[in-house]
Every structure is written in structure tokens, then in C-alpha cells.
Scaffold this motif. Structure first.
Motif, short mmCIF file in Angstrom:
data_model
loop_
_atom_site.label_atom_id
_atom_site.label_comp_id
_atom_site.label_asym_id
_atom_site.label_seq_id
_atom_site.Cartn_x
_atom_site.Cartn_y
_atom_site.Cartn_z
N ARG A 133 -94.86 59.82 19.95
CA ARG A 133 -95.69 58.76 20.53
C ARG A 133 -97.09 58.70 19.92
N SER A 134 -97.53 59.77 19.29
CA SER A 134 -98.83 59.74 18.63
C SER A 134 -98.76 59.09 17.26
N GLY A 135 -97.54 58.92 16.72
CA GLY A 135 -97.37 58.39 15.39
C GLY A 135 -97.67 59.40 14.30
N ILE A 136 -97.77 60.66 14.66
CA ILE A 136 -98.12 61.71 13.71
C ILE A 136 -96.90 62.53 13.30
N GLY A 137 -96.08 62.91 14.28
CA GLY A 137 -94.92 63.74 14.01
C GLY A 137 -93.65 62.94 13.83
N THR A 138 -92.59 63.63 13.43
CA THR A 138 -91.26 63.04 13.25
C THR A 138 -90.31 63.68 14.24
N ASN A 139 -89.70 62.88 15.10
CA ASN A 139 -88.77 63.43 16.09
C ASN A 139 -87.31 63.18 15.76
N ALA A 140 -87.05 62.25 14.86
CA ALA A 140 -85.69 62.03 14.36
C ALA A 140 -85.81 61.33 13.01
N MET A 141 -84.85 61.64 12.13
CA MET A 141 -84.89 61.01 10.80
C MET A 141 -83.48 60.94 10.24
N LEU A 142 -83.12 59.74 9.79
CA LEU A 142 -81.81 59.52 9.17
C LEU A 142 -82.03 59.28 7.68
N THR A 143 -81.34 60.04 6.86
CA THR A 143 -81.53 59.98 5.41
C THR A 143 -80.20 59.78 4.71
#
Length: 206
Positions: A133-143
Motif C-alpha cells: 500500500r505504500s507503493g514501495i515494496g512488492t507483495n506479488a509478482m508474475l514473471t
């Protein structure tokens, strides 16, 4: 496109230490256990259990995953998140997957439709990132394809992953959803979701 979900997880007693000002060790273990089992359940509602890769050094969690039908990857020693994800991605590649969906294990509002929305964005030569929610971290990523960009979890990981996707010439989608955005790291995060210590759905009675 064949997708594998990667769930890296530490031993329950070793998780969420930054919550110690608000929760006892017993409460933190119960909370991380609830997060873990809930994350596995949501993942299993979307993909076959064999397409979910659990990476951990904790024997009890690996045993749980094996009993649930997950593909388990045992770390020889507890490592950092990026190392664990590289192990999981290598396993996905060996299993013939085309893409990986890395999933944090501390998302209390994660639902099936969140994962479905991310999976719907999958296409070759693309990365989809769900920031916190801060736009700083990554909580999920599809590659897709697997290994198209390195795992760069840590400080400012959303920016780092976005820059890596651009450098690799990949199409990037940013997916902002409550289920991915609300993670729990600090005592203030508990307040932000209206958490109460007497919530028996989350904290087991001592």
C-alpha cells in the motif's frame, strides 16, 4: 501458459519479529501460522496443489505442504527471500512451467479473485507487479518467462523490479488490489486493518 505459484516461508517462530512490541512470541507464531495456512488455501483455490511450490527450511511447514500436495523445496539453511525464490523458480522451470507468481505470506485480505486477476495478465515477455500500500515494496509478482528479471526483494523492491523489467524490455503491468496491498510488518499495520488481539480467527488462545 502454465504458471506455478511460489510461496517462500520462514519457520513460524522466526517470523514477524518487528511485531514484538505488540504481540508475544506465542501470538506472533500463531499469527504467522494463520497467514501461512490461509495463503496456501487461497493458492489452492486457484491452481492445482502440484503447481504451488513451497520453499522453506522449516521441517514442520514442509511436512504440511507435502501433506497438502504442494511441490516442496527444502532449503538446506534458512536464507534470504531472494535466494528462496531463486530455488523455487528453478523448481518451476524443471517442472515445465512458463511463468512464476511469487506470493508474500502475510496478506490477510488476499482472496481467490486477487490471484485470478494477476493470472489473467500473464503473457510471454511480461511482468505484473502488485505493490504494497505504500507503493514501495512488492507483495506479488508474475514473471514470464521464468527468470526474465532477477528477484530484487528488499528496500524499494517495487522500483527495483520495475527498473529491471524496463531494462529487459518487458511489458510491465502494475496491479493495485487490497488483497495484495495490505501486508503486516509493523504494529501500526495491525491497527490499519482493525486487528484485535482477542480475534480468535487470528490469534490462538495461549
Amino acid at each position: 501458459m502454465k504458471i506455478n505459484i511460489l510461496i517462500p516461508v520462514r519457520a513460524l517462530h522466526d517470523g514477524k519479529r518487528r511485531l514484538s512490541p505488540a504481540l508475544s512470541a506465542t501470538e506472533r507464531r500463531a499469527l504467522t501460522g494463520w497467514f501461512f495456512t490461509r495463503t496456501v488455501a487461497v493458492a489452492r483455490s486457484v491452481l492445482p496443489a502440484s503447481d504451488i511450490i513451497l520453499v522453506s527450511a522449516a521441517p514442520d511447514l514442509l511436512a504440511y505442504g507435502q501433506e497438502a500436495g504442494l511441490h516442496i523445496v527444502a532449503e538446506a539453511h534458512p536464507g534470504d527471500l531472494n535466494t528462496a525464490l531463486r530455488l523455487g523458480a528453478a523448481a518451476a522451470r524443471r517442472k515445465g512451467a512458463d511463468a512464476t507468481l511469487c506470493l508474500s505470506c502475510d496478506l490477510p485480505f488476499l482472496e481467490r479473485n486477487d490471484l485470478e486477476a494477476m493470472i489473467a495478465t500473464a503473457r510471454p515477455g511480461a511482468v505484473t507487479i502488485a505493490p504494497d500500500r505504500s507503493g514501495i515494496g512488492t507483495n506479488a509478482m508474475l514473471t514470464a518467462p521464468i527468470g526474465a528479471i532477477p528477484f530484487l526483494y528488499g528496500q524499494n523492491s517495487f522500483t527495483a523490479h520495475s527498473a529491471a523489467a524496463k531494462a529487459a524490455g518487458l511489458i510491465q503491468t502494475t496491479l493495485r488490489r487490497r488483497g495484495f496491498a495490505c501486508d503486516i510488518d509493523l504494529p501500526a499495520d495491525l491497527d490499519s486493518i482493525g486487528f484485535m488481539k482477542n480475534d480468535r480467527h487470528i490469534i490462538a488462545a495461549e
